[in-house]
Scaffold this motif. Structure first.
Motif, mmCIF file in Angstrom:
data_model
loop_
_atom_site.group_PDB
_atom_site.id
_atom_site.type_symbol
_atom_site.label_atom_id
_atom_site.label_comp_id
_atom_site.label_asym_id
_atom_site.label_seq_id
_atom_site.Cartn_x
_atom_site.Cartn_y
_atom_site.Cartn_z
ATOM 1 N N PRO A 12 0.825 -1.216 0.000
ATOM 2 C CA PRO A 12 0.000 0.000 0.000
ATOM 3 C C PRO A 12 0.858 1.265 0.000
ATOM 4 C CG PRO A 12 -0.785 -1.571 1.632
ATOM 5 C CD PRO A 12 0.539 -2.075 1.160
ATOM 6 N N ASN A 38 -0.086 3.916 1.523
ATOM 7 C CA ASN A 38 -0.501 4.670 2.710
ATOM 8 C C ASN A 38 -0.321 3.802 3.956
ATOM 9 O OD1 ASN A 38 -2.469 2.813 2.158
ATOM 10 N ND2 ASN A 38 -4.206 4.190 2.513
ATOM 11 N N TYR A 51 -4.389 4.813 9.427
ATOM 12 C CA TYR A 51 -5.201 3.952 10.278
ATOM 13 C C TYR A 51 -6.586 4.566 10.435
ATOM 14 C CZ TYR A 51 -6.882 1.218 14.183
ATOM 15 O OH TYR A 51 -7.636 0.391 14.975
ATOM 16 N N PRO A 52 -7.620 3.800 10.179
ATOM 17 C CA PRO A 52 -7.619 2.411 9.726
ATOM 18 C C PRO A 52 -7.121 2.304 8.277
ATOM 19 C CG PRO A 52 -9.831 3.280 9.686
ATOM 20 C CD PRO A 52 -8.977 4.337 10.328
ATOM 21 N N GLN A 53 -6.567 1.161 7.915
ATOM 22 C CA GLN A 53 -5.971 0.955 6.603
ATOM 23 C C GLN A 53 -7.049 0.673 5.559
ATOM 24 O OE1 GLN A 53 -3.812 1.124 3.789
ATOM 25 N NE2 GLN A 53 -2.369 0.814 5.464
ATOM 26 N N ARG A 54 -7.055 1.502 4.528
ATOM 27 C CA ARG A 54 -7.955 1.281 3.393
ATOM 28 C C ARG A 54 -7.119 1.391 2.123
ATOM 29 N NH1 ARG A 54 -11.247 4.453 6.806
ATOM 30 N NH2 ARG A 54 -13.166 3.394 7.450
ATOM 31 N N TYR A 55 -7.066 0.319 1.344
ATOM 32 C CA TYR A 55 -6.221 0.316 0.149
ATOM 33 C C TYR A 55 -6.791 -0.642 -0.887
ATOM 34 C CZ TYR A 55 -2.221 -0.593 -2.917
ATOM 35 O OH TYR A 55 -1.412 -0.744 -4.006
ATOM 36 N N SER A 56 -6.808 -0.201 -2.112
ATOM 37 C CA SER A 56 -7.201 -1.048 -3.236
ATOM 38 C C SER A 56 -6.089 -0.985 -4.271
ATOM 39 C CB SER A 56 -8.515 -0.569 -3.861
ATOM 40 O OG SER A 56 -9.568 -0.622 -2.920
#
Length: 422
Positions: free
Chosen positions: A23, A25, A29-34
């Motif tokens: 990722p 980023n 936090y919280p971790q959001r990744y696509s």
């Protein structure tokens, strides 16, 4: 985008293969990744060559192959003179002028029919180390000037080494730069990363290829071209996404992403353009093969690939790069050492034959290896035969697509060959 790979085999679990998408980023936090790209996974029937061709069909449609095949780039963004070379030798300034001068003179006489370039090592600073100082090597020493002048008189191209990713703290360029610490590579915890090793190497920090480093290296390459160098050998400049983005001064990403790779590509383009402002046929090469920089390079020094990767006592390397990109990338150089020269030079013969079959331009010859060690006649004969074969087959070896190797139907006995690593 930065990735990591894991490939393991065992008699219990068989084969496991994993790709890690990193990722951009990592500290969020919280971790959001696509993942910002698609991933295709498929099965096929065949061997490593079939896999290479499946990959090739995709790869040559990507941006790094947009400049076209080598035959199309010839005389455009890759100078004809480089593509017409038959061999490269490497020798230090001191050995060329004094220590091995008699070997050099004999080499030029015995191989005068072949277009040879010089990788001049141990230049700049105290003329004692090939990989230091970085990058403050100017002004040239008197020995440097003498060596370059002699090479120029022989009308031979000369290449000079510089470590593209290391910036030594004791250099004036570092001391005079504005807040250079902010432009160094860091890990997840913010710690500055060293080039590695001890002594002067430990004092060389890994630097992000951002605006400040581009300015420093642009000045360096300009001086190289003005001093008579034809090629800049940019060590470690072709490592793809091996370094991550934890340098906030240079990248808004944190961890993964593509900022480092794109910044490095901008650096390579700038350096080649800078050299060509002074010498329109100036070239840049880097070490080790990574596909993403092909459009920005004239050639890739691939000395590591043919000399490494063993399975126990068997050499099992496959020509992955040539099988995919032989007609899109200039690969040159074969590394051999003292171990390969022992006895009847089987190591040199085998590595030389392997590199020829892989379509690799001859290079990294050692003049003194032709006239010393156990069997110099055999070494010279092997080198000469490889040059002759490469010249005769250049149309295919350098410009052609690598075909599947012929199937050997007969049986043969394994040969025990001394095989130097590194």
């Amino acid at each position: 985008n930065a990735k990591r790979w894991n490939l393991e085999t065992s008699s219990i679990n068989g084969l496991s293969y994993a790709v890690f998408h990193i990722p951009d980023n990592m500290k969020a936090y919280p971790q959001r990744y696509s993942t910002p790209y698609s991933v295709e996974l498929l099965c096929f029937t065949g061997d490593w060559y079939d896999a290479c061709q499946i990959y090739r069909n995709w790869a040559i449609q990507q941006s790094w192959c947009s400049a076209g095949k080598i035959s199309r780039r010839r005389g455009k963004d890759i100078p004809k003179w480089f593509l017409d070379m038959t061999n490269w030798i490497h020798i230090s300034v001191a050995n060329m002028l004094k220590g091995h001068r008699h070997y050099v003179e004999r080499y030029f006489k015995d191989f005068k029919e072949y277009k040879t370039g010089i990788w001049l090592t141990h230049w700049g600073g105290d003329n004692l180390r090939y990989d230091f100082p970085n990058p403050d090597r100017f002004p040239l020493t008197e020995l440097d000037k003498q060596a370059i002048a002699e090479i120029s008189m022989r009308q031979l191209p000369v290449s000079g080494y510089i470590q593209l990713t290391g910036w030594t703290r004791s250099m004036n360029s570092f001391k005079k730069a504005k807040e250079p610490e902010k432009h160094l590579l860091r890990n997840f915890y913010g710690q500055i990363l060293s080039w590695g090793g001890s002594g002067y190497r430990a004092d060389s920090m890994l630097v992000y290829p951002g605006i400040l480093w581009r300015k420093v290296m642009r000045d360096f390459i300009s001086k190289m071209a003005q001093s008579g160098f034809n090629v800049a050998y940019l060590d470690s400049g072709n490592h793809g996404g091996s370094h991550l983005n934890f340098t906030p001064e240079c990248s808004s990403s944190c961890g993964g992403g593509s900022d480092y790779v794109k910044s490095n590509q901008q650096l390579l383009k700038l350096l080649r353009d800078t050299g060509r402002e002074i010498n329109p046929e100036f070239c840049i090469t880097t070490e080790s093969f990574w596909e993403g920089n092909l459009n920005y390079l004239d050639a890739v020094l691939c000395v590591n690939s043919p000399s490494m990767y063993l399975e126990g006592e068997r050499v099992t390397a496959i020509p992955l790069g040539p099988a995919v990109y032989n007609d899109y990338a200039v690969l040159f150089g074969t590394l051999y050492g003292r171990g390969d020269l022992k006895g009847n030079a089987k190591g040199v013969i085998t590595k030389t034959a392997q590199s020829l079959l892989w379509g690799i331009m001859p290079g990294w010859e050692l003049p003194h290896a032709m006239y010393s060690f156990d069997d110099p006649d055999r070494v010279r004969r092997t080198s000469l035969q490889r040059m002759q074969a490469f010249n005769k087959g250049r149309k295919y070896l350098q410009y052609g697509k690598m075909l599947r190797a012929p199937k050997i139907l007969d049986s043969w006995n394994d040969l025990m060959i001394p095989w130097g690593i590194g």
